[in-house]
Design a protein around this motif. Structure first.
Motif: not given
Length: 207
Positions: A119, A147, A152, A155
């Motif tokens: 992300v 996230s 994911y 970040i």
């Protein structure tokens, strides 16, 4: 429901996140110090466009300047775009992108060459009168939760070191972001800036 409650400078903070099965998120961040202030995070809607553009450009150079068509492009590719209300008044926003987007940002391209399943925090902006009200903390707490839930790995973002933005670096380190590289761009190369820019890239691993 997640709640976290702590004390800092005699202020009592309570943070609650409500996440529904369709994965929309509404959050309140309350300060209890005589009065109760509420932060609500909601999904972006088209009627907020003018606010987002104004909020973004009022914070130049800490946030890169945007024209209307550029903002429209970002919105069309965002995987996370939340707008914050402070006591029902629009106050700020956070916009992020996933990998494999057609985005000519040099910083996004730097991240794309080094990370996958990420992300990318393209921009966060809070109106000046609402800064220091923990709106950024509310947005980042929600982003980290989002996230992780969405699976994911990382970040990633960048922070200006020229022109300097030490407050942003301190803010990110509070959320366990670590340095992972830097990039220098000559003046006139970026639409958002007409002078040279150096950024520090930061990442927060989720796995």
């Amino acid at each position: 429901v997640y709640s976290n409650d702590f004390r800092s400078n005699s202020i009592h903070w309570v943070y609650c996140i409500f996440r529904w099965y369709w994965r929309k998120c509404y959050c309140t961040y309350c300060t209890i110090n005589g009065n109760i202030d509420l932060i609500e995070l909601v999904d972006y809607s088209e009627d907020m466009f003018d606010f987002v553009l104004e909020s973004n450009n009022i914070n130049k150079p800490q946030v890169g300047f945007l024209k209307t068509d550029r903002l429209e492009l970002l919105i069309s590719q965002a995987n996370y775009f939340k707008v914050a209300r402070f006591n029902s008044e629009l106050a700020g926003f956070l916009l992020c992108l996933p990998q494999n987007k057609n985005y000519d940002s040099l910083n996004y391209q730097w991240v794309s060459k080094r990370f996958s399943n990420f992300v990318y925090i393209d921009r966060i902006s809070i109106l000046p009168k609402f800064q220091n009200e923990k709106i950024g903390s509310a947005l980042y707490t929600d982003l980290i939760y989002f996230s992780a839930i969405e699976g994911y790995d990382t970040i990633v973002c960048e922070v200006n070191v020229m022109p300097p933005n030490p407050g942003s670096i301190r803010f990110h380190k509070k959320f366990d972001f670590e340095e992972c590289g830097s990039q220098f761009t000559e003046g006139g190369t970026l639409e958002s800036y007409d002078y040279s820019v150096e950024v520090q890239f930061l990442k927060r691993d989720l796995k």
